[in-house]
Design an enzyme around this catalytic site. Structure first.
Site, PDB file in Angstrom:
ATOM      1  N   GLN A  28       1.120  -1.452   0.064  1.00 57.56           N
ATOM      2  CA  GLN A  28      -0.180   0.320   0.197  1.00 57.56           C
ATOM      3  C   GLN A  28       1.368   1.139  -0.474  1.00 57.56           C
ATOM      4  O   GLN A  28       1.732   1.365   1.161  1.00 57.56           O
ATOM      5  CB  GLN A  28      -0.915   0.082   0.826  1.00 57.56           C
ATOM      6  CG  GLN A  28      -1.674   1.241   1.444  1.00 57.56           C
ATOM      7  CD  GLN A  28      -2.341   1.605   0.398  1.00 57.56           C
ATOM      8  OE1 GLN A  28      -3.291   0.889  -0.816  1.00 57.56           O
ATOM      9  NE2 GLN A  28      -2.386   3.326   0.025  1.00 57.56           N
ATOM     10  N   GLU A  79      -6.486   2.645  -5.971  1.00 58.58           N
ATOM     11  CA  GLU A  79      -6.803   2.745  -7.460  1.00 58.58           C
ATOM     12  C   GLU A  79      -5.429   2.294  -7.961  1.00 58.58           C
ATOM     13  O   GLU A  79      -4.986   2.989  -9.298  1.00 58.58           O
ATOM     14  CB  GLU A  79      -7.339   4.387  -7.741  1.00 58.58           C
ATOM     15  CG  GLU A  79      -6.369   5.497  -7.574  1.00 58.58           C
ATOM     16  CD  GLU A  79      -6.020   5.626  -6.022  1.00 58.58           C
ATOM     17  OE1 GLU A  79      -6.501   5.382  -5.123  1.00 58.58           O
ATOM     18  OE2 GLU A  79      -5.822   7.207  -5.633  1.00 58.58           O
ATOM     19  N   HIS A 107     -15.787   4.651  -7.748  1.00 65.07           N
ATOM     20  CA  HIS A 107     -14.417   5.686  -6.887  1.00 65.07           C
ATOM     21  C   HIS A 107     -13.610   5.399  -7.890  1.00 65.07           C
ATOM     22  O   HIS A 107     -12.856   6.300  -7.707  1.00 65.07           O
ATOM     23  CB  HIS A 107     -14.807   5.601  -5.461  1.00 65.07           C
ATOM     24  CG  HIS A 107     -13.764   6.400  -5.163  1.00 65.07           C
ATOM     25  ND1 HIS A 107     -13.851   7.434  -4.900  1.00 65.07           N
ATOM     26  CD2 HIS A 107     -12.969   6.264  -4.861  1.00 65.07           C
ATOM     27  CE1 HIS A 107     -13.232   8.640  -4.321  1.00 65.07           C
ATOM     28  NE2 HIS A 107     -11.686   7.584  -4.132  1.00 65.07           N
ATOM     29  N   GLU A 108     -12.892   3.575  -7.053  1.00 69.80           N
ATOM     30  CA  GLU A 108     -11.593   3.375  -8.130  1.00 69.80           C
ATOM     31  C   GLU A 108     -11.160   3.546  -9.166  1.00 69.80           C
ATOM     32  O   GLU A 108     -10.278   4.235  -9.841  1.00 69.80           O
ATOM     33  CB  GLU A 108     -11.287   2.023  -6.968  1.00 69.80           C
ATOM     34  CG  GLU A 108     -11.080   2.080  -5.831  1.00 69.80           C
ATOM     35  CD  GLU A 108     -10.724   3.010  -4.473  1.00 69.80           C
ATOM     36  OE1 GLU A 108     -10.156   4.274  -5.205  1.00 69.80           O
ATOM     37  OE2 GLU A 108     -11.292   3.297  -3.840  1.00 69.80           O
ATOM     38  N   HIS A 118     -10.827   7.234 -10.618  1.00 67.94           N
ATOM     39  CA  HIS A 118      -9.040   7.616 -10.576  1.00 67.94           C
ATOM     40  C   HIS A 118      -8.586   7.664 -11.200  1.00 67.94           C
ATOM     41  O   HIS A 118      -7.529   8.114 -11.613  1.00 67.94           O
ATOM     42  CB  HIS A 118      -8.748   7.155  -9.228  1.00 67.94           C
ATOM     43  CG  HIS A 118      -9.326   7.780  -7.971  1.00 67.94           C
ATOM     44  ND1 HIS A 118      -8.804   9.034  -7.865  1.00 67.94           N
ATOM     45  CD2 HIS A 118      -9.293   7.101  -6.808  1.00 67.94           C
ATOM     46  CE1 HIS A 118      -8.536   9.223  -6.542  1.00 67.94           C
ATOM     47  NE2 HIS A 118      -9.420   8.050  -5.718  1.00 67.94           N
ATOM     48  N   GLU A 147      -8.938  13.321  -4.631  1.00 66.21           N
ATOM     49  CA  GLU A 147     -10.359  12.943  -4.365  1.00 66.21           C
ATOM     50  C   GLU A 147     -11.299  14.036  -4.723  1.00 66.21           C
ATOM     51  O   GLU A 147     -12.774  12.862  -4.327  1.00 66.21           O
ATOM     52  CB  GLU A 147      -9.704  12.582  -2.448  1.00 66.21           C
ATOM     53  CG  GLU A 147      -8.944  11.664  -2.022  1.00 66.21           C
ATOM     54  CD  GLU A 147      -9.382  10.462  -3.318  1.00 66.21           C
ATOM     55  OE1 GLU A 147      -9.608   9.783  -3.484  1.00 66.21           O
ATOM     56  OE2 GLU A 147      -8.490   9.500  -3.018  1.00 66.21           O
ATOM     57  N   ASP A 168      -0.426  11.526   5.807  1.00 60.27           N
ATOM     58  CA  ASP A 168      -1.744  10.776   5.853  1.00 60.27           C
ATOM     59  C   ASP A 168      -2.964  11.256   6.555  1.00 60.27           C
ATOM     60  O   ASP A 168      -4.301  10.996   6.884  1.00 60.27           O
ATOM     61  CB  ASP A 168      -1.837   9.222   6.542  1.00 60.27           C
ATOM     62  CG  ASP A 168      -0.981   8.896   5.686  1.00 60.27           C
ATOM     63  OD1 ASP A 168      -0.927   8.625   4.124  1.00 60.27           O
ATOM     64  OD2 ASP A 168      -1.104   7.379   5.915  1.00 60.27           O
ATOM     65  N   TYR A 211     -11.948  14.926   0.329  1.00 65.71           N
ATOM     66  CA  TYR A 211     -13.377  14.029  -0.383  1.00 65.71           C
ATOM     67  C   TYR A 211     -14.491  14.910  -0.858  1.00 65.71           C
ATOM     68  O   TYR A 211     -14.920  15.248  -1.615  1.00 65.71           O
ATOM     69  CB  TYR A 211     -13.454  13.366   0.349  1.00 65.71           C
ATOM     70  CG  TYR A 211     -12.317  11.379   0.162  1.00 65.71           C
ATOM     71  CD1 TYR A 211     -12.412  10.975  -0.988  1.00 65.71           C
ATOM     72  CD2 TYR A 211     -11.196  11.895   0.809  1.00 65.71           C
ATOM     73  CE1 TYR A 211     -11.612   9.661  -0.728  1.00 65.71           C
ATOM     74  CE2 TYR A 211     -10.038  11.114   1.176  1.00 65.71           C
ATOM     75  CZ  TYR A 211     -10.291  10.635   0.572  1.00 65.71           C
ATOM     76  OH  TYR A 211      -9.505   8.612   0.515  1.00 65.71           O
ATOM     77  N   ARG A 253     -10.360  -2.530   8.058  1.00 67.92           N
ATOM     78  CA  ARG A 253      -9.646  -1.716   7.245  1.00 67.92           C
ATOM     79  C   ARG A 253     -11.046  -0.565   8.338  1.00 67.92           C
ATOM     80  O   ARG A 253     -11.566  -0.108   8.825  1.00 67.92           O
ATOM     81  CB  ARG A 253     -11.560  -1.710   6.478  1.00 67.92           C
ATOM     82  CG  ARG A 253     -11.783  -0.177   5.009  1.00 67.92           C
ATOM     83  CD  ARG A 253     -12.789  -0.682   4.737  1.00 67.92           C
ATOM     84  NE  ARG A 253     -13.780   0.059   4.016  1.00 67.92           N
ATOM     85  CZ  ARG A 253     -14.712   0.569   3.490  1.00 67.92           C
ATOM     86  NH1 ARG A 253     -15.570  -1.087   3.366  1.00 67.92           N
ATOM     87  NH2 ARG A 253     -15.386   2.022   2.481  1.00 67.92           N
ATOM     88  N   LYS A 256     -11.632   2.582   8.027  1.00 66.88           N
ATOM     89  CA  LYS A 256     -12.710   3.745   8.081  1.00 66.88           C
ATOM     90  C   LYS A 256     -14.117   2.816   9.479  1.00 66.88           C
ATOM     91  O   LYS A 256     -14.034   3.142   9.515  1.00 66.88           O
ATOM     92  CB  LYS A 256     -12.771   3.381   7.222  1.00 66.88           C
ATOM     93  CG  LYS A 256     -14.162   4.742   6.507  1.00 66.88           C
ATOM     94  CD  LYS A 256     -14.722   4.405   5.932  1.00 66.88           C
ATOM     95  CE  LYS A 256     -15.989   3.503   5.387  1.00 66.88           C
ATOM     96  NZ  LYS A 256     -16.854   3.801   4.243  1.00 66.88           N
TER      97      LYS A 256
HETATM   98  N1  BES Z   1      -6.997   6.684  -2.964  1.00 67.37           N
HETATM   99  C1  BES Z   1      -7.740   6.636  -2.250  1.00 67.37           C
HETATM  100  C2  BES Z   1      -6.564   5.777  -0.802  1.00 67.37           C
HETATM  101  C3  BES Z   1      -6.099   6.799   0.079  1.00 67.37           C
HETATM  102  C4  BES Z   1      -5.911   7.847   0.110  1.00 67.37           C
HETATM  103  C5  BES Z   1      -4.890   5.484   0.683  1.00 67.37           C
HETATM  104  C6  BES Z   1      -5.055   8.233   0.828  1.00 67.37           C
HETATM  105  C7  BES Z   1      -3.859   5.869   1.294  1.00 67.37           C
HETATM  106  C8  BES Z   1      -3.836   7.314   0.902  1.00 67.37           C
HETATM  107  C9  BES Z   1      -8.924   5.764  -1.776  1.00 67.37           C
HETATM  108  O1  BES Z   1      -9.120   5.590  -3.343  1.00 67.37           O
HETATM  109  C10 BES Z   1      -9.724   6.131  -1.528  1.00 67.37           C
HETATM  110  O2  BES Z   1     -10.330   7.624  -0.918  1.00 67.37           O
HETATM  111  N2  BES Z   1     -10.788   5.033  -0.991  1.00 67.37           N
HETATM  112  C11 BES Z   1     -11.650   4.912   0.419  1.00 67.37           C
HETATM  113  C12 BES Z   1     -13.048   4.972  -0.857  1.00 67.37           C
HETATM  114  C13 BES Z   1     -13.741   5.516  -1.723  1.00 67.37           C
HETATM  115  C14 BES Z   1     -15.289   4.506  -1.786  1.00 67.37           C
HETATM  116  C15 BES Z   1     -13.649   6.823  -0.768  1.00 67.37           C
HETATM  117  C16 BES Z   1     -11.644   4.775   1.147  1.00 67.37           C
HETATM  118  O3  BES Z   1     -10.790   3.668   1.250  1.00 67.37           O
HETATM  119  O4  BES Z   1     -12.416   4.857   2.499  1.00 67.37           O
HETATM  120 ZN    ZN Z   2     -10.204   7.966  -3.948  1.00 67.14          ZN
END
Ligand code: BES
Ligand code: ZN
Length: 626
Positions: free
Chosen positions: A163, A295, A319-320, A323, A342, A397, A405, A578, A580
């Site tokens: 990652q 992505e 979403h992906e 990108h 984003e 980060d 977003y 995950r 989130k």
């Molecule tokens: N590119 C991001 C993930 C990311 C961002 C990883 C910054 C590391 C640093 C990816 O496109 C993303 O936004 N993923 C979201 C899901 C999306 C549907 C909003 C996620 O992983 O929650």
């Molecule tokens: Zn994204």
């Protein structure tokens, strides 16, 4: 002096053409263009191609091998190539020249900075055009996760994945780890026999699983999009240009869940022009994957928590996929400009969802997004509510909030409203063409918009662009997404909360995941035990197999000390990595002394299965220092 001026002129010309126009470059703008998260001297020497030769050593939890970097000298006489690294052991550095071949080179690895890692400086003879670094990664590399067979679905083979976003590529490749630097790459990857390796490059699902794989990525991409995974992987085709890789026991469910991928691709192409990466495949990772999706070009990495069985969580695929235009084709030049990746992508995601699933579903997702944004705006300092955020001396980060977003997407939606859809679509399509395969800053976007959209004075006067980009909070003209379906849900929730209807009598039979999520979000904060029991009995929420619905319900359960959900909560936190989905649950638990003890007890068992990116966020929350 003349030579110096010439070199400077040349550098400026090249930098401008590499990373976008610089209409009004003053000192402030120069500063905004600088990538504070890379040590690389990419305005003197710029890496253009990377050739990897790596062995995947599960026994040691290391990648071992070499990276050969081809470069251009932008500044005459530049003889030091500075690369980013983090926790790498460098065993040899050689330079290569067309006439002399390989030659040992002098190098030095400076002390590591906790956020940025350690700069690796290579001294190069004037005739050298490439450098080869032989190295190995550390078992704790921030951009790698190593899973034992027990942590996979099949429980027989190990699994590993990278990652790289935002600045973790440097923990597995010594490179110029800045999104302003684009490279093509090739790779030879060796794994134990029987495992399959895949990369963010051309993949061949037909290749024999003999443990020796070759990859090529002919389009120039930023370092954060270089990706690798290896495990027991099967493949299912979804359409002419799309397919899915996953562990054998997961791949059929994944193929069913992602059946609409080809239509999403067609819808996006109709809106924003041709897909420029040939294939679009997905890779479903084991549940410890710390993000929803990533992505990686040609091969999106995705969490298995979106396999709901009813395609209700596939906006993540939209979403992906989006990108592939916003982010991978036109890339943020620094992490301050992350909203260009984003915000644009969430805007595109919603347009794809609208085209493929209709405006009602889009509206529900926009409202859920807006709620998440409001929650973040309430908790964030003013400085972090700004699209063009200041990340100096911070881990990029930290910028991963709903602001880039959802506020970013609202800004574009506002521009669409003001310009009209037809004009705005043409503008965006032109933007992707104009900046294709380039990395740009916020100023570059604003300059392009000023010329191609906001030259219309009425339009420019209607949208306070500077406020959108540089002020905290939401401007007064912010669009207000609304959903008629959610109005019905709110009425139902209020009727139940007010005691007018029993849960079992609510008309929920036709509700989708989105409506359930909204219902749970608008319930009163505090619910008596009997009321929790009533909801659970009527709707089986503790047993919901949907990871998002279960997450929302478990938050309510924690808040209301609803004990019957305890076992489910524990299973959830042990089974999913995950960030989130798990971080808010740990945070909710940590709000009371008892809960905090429970959180720490569960975390003790769950932590070994989490990714370094997840533990990096949860450790401080629970005061973990073991
Ligand atoms: N590119 C991001 C993930 C990311 C961002 C990883 C910054 C590391 C640093 C990816 O496109 C993303 O936004 N993923 C979201 C899901 C999306 C549907 C909003 C996620 O992983 O929650
Ligand atoms: Zn994204």
């Amino acid at each position: 002096m003349l030579r110096f001026l010439l070199a400077l002129l040349l550098t400026c010309a090249v930098v401008a053409c590499e990373s976008g126009p610089s209409a009004t470059d003053g000192p402030a703008e120069d500063a905004a263009r600088r990538d504070l998260h890379s040590y690389a001297n990419s305005d003197e020497i710029r890496v253009t191609h990377i050739e990897l030769d790596l062995e995947v050593r599960f026994d040691e939890r290391r990648l071992r091998g070499s990276a050969m970097l081809s470069f251009d000298r932008l500044e005459e006489g530049a003889d030091a190539l500075i690369l980013d690294t983090r926790d790498l052991t460098i065993t040899a550095v050689e330079s290569w020249s067309p006439t002399g071949g390989f030659d040992a080179a002098t190098f030095s690895l400076a002390e590591a900075d906790p956020v940025l890692g350690a700069p690796l400086t290579l001294v190069l003879p004037p005739e050298a055009t490439r450098a080869r670094v032989t190295y190995e990664t550390s078992p704790g590399a921030s951009g790698l996760q190593w899973l034992t067979p027990e942590q996979t679905a099949g429980r027989e083979q190990p699994f590993m994945f990278t990652q790289s976003q935002a600045i973790h590529a440097r923990s597995w490749i010594p490179l110029q780890d800045s999104p302003a630097v684009r490279v093509t790459y090739g790779a030879r990857i060796r794994t134990p026999e029987g495992l399959r390796a895949v990369m963010s490059a051309a993949n061949d699902p037909e290749a024999a699983a003999d443990g020796d794989y070759r990859f090529d990525m002919p389009q120039p991409i930023p370092s954060y999009l270089i990706a690798l995974a290896a495990g027991d992987l099967a493949f299912r085709s979804l359409g002419e240009r799309t397919g899915v890789y996953a562990e054998p026991s997961v791949v059929d469910a994944a193929a069913d869940e992602f059946a609409d991928t080809e239509s999403m691709m067609a819808a996006t192409e109709r809106l924003y022009g041709p897909y420029r990466w040939e294939r679009y495949d997905l890779l479903v990772l084991p549940p410890s994957f710390p993000f929803g999706g990533m992505e990686n070009p040609r091969l999106t990495f995705a969490t298995p928590t979106i396999l709901a069985g009813d395609r209700s969580l596939v906006s993540l695929v939209a979403h992906e996929l989006a990108h592939s235009w916003s982010g991978n084709l036109v890339t943020n030049a620094t992490w301050r400009d992350f909203w260009l990746n984003e915000g644009f992508t969430v805007y595109l995601e919603r347009r794809i969802v609208e085209a493929v699933y209709g405006p009602d579903r889009e509206a529900m997702e926009a409202v859920l997004g807006l709620r998440a944004l409001h929650a973040d705006l309430e908790r964030l300092d003013a400085a972090d509510q700004i699209l063009h955020v200041d990340l100096a001396r911070r881990d990029p980060d930290a910028g991963m909030t709903q602001v880039p977003y959802e506020k970013g997407a609202l800004f574009l939606r506002r521009l669409e409203e003001a310009a009209g859809r037809e004009r705005f679509d043409a503008f965006l399509r032109g933007y992707f063409d104009h900046f294709a395969f380039r990395s740009i800053t916020t100023a570059d976007f604003l300059a392009y918009a000023a010329e191609h959209l906001l030259a219309d004075e009425a339009l420019a006067g209607a949208v306070p662009v500077e406020e959108w980009v540089r002020a905290p909070g939401l401007p007064a003209d912010a669009p207000r997404p609304a959903s008629a379906a959610f109005d019905v849900v709110e009425t139902a929730a209020a009727a139940w909360a007010g005691g007018a209807v029993r849960a079992a009598d609510l008309e929920t039979a036709a509700w989708t995941t989105h409506e359930w999520l909204h219902f749970l979000a608008v319930l009163p904060e505090r619910l008596e035990r009997a009321r929790m029991v009533e909801l659970d009995a009527a709707f089986g929420l503790t047993g919901s197999p949907n990871a998002e619905i279960a997450h929302q319900w478990l938050l309510i359960a924690i808040r209301n000390a609803y004990r019957p959900a305890d076992a489910r909560l524990e299973r959830y936190l042990l089974g999913i990595g995950r960030r989130k989905l798990i971080l808010p649950l740990y945070a909710a638990l940590a709000a009371t002394p008892d809960g905090r003890e429970r959180a720490r007890a569960i975390y003790r068992r769950a932590r070994p299965g989490y990714h370094p990116i997840a533990t990096g966020s949860i450790d401080p929350l629970l005061g973990w220092d073991e």
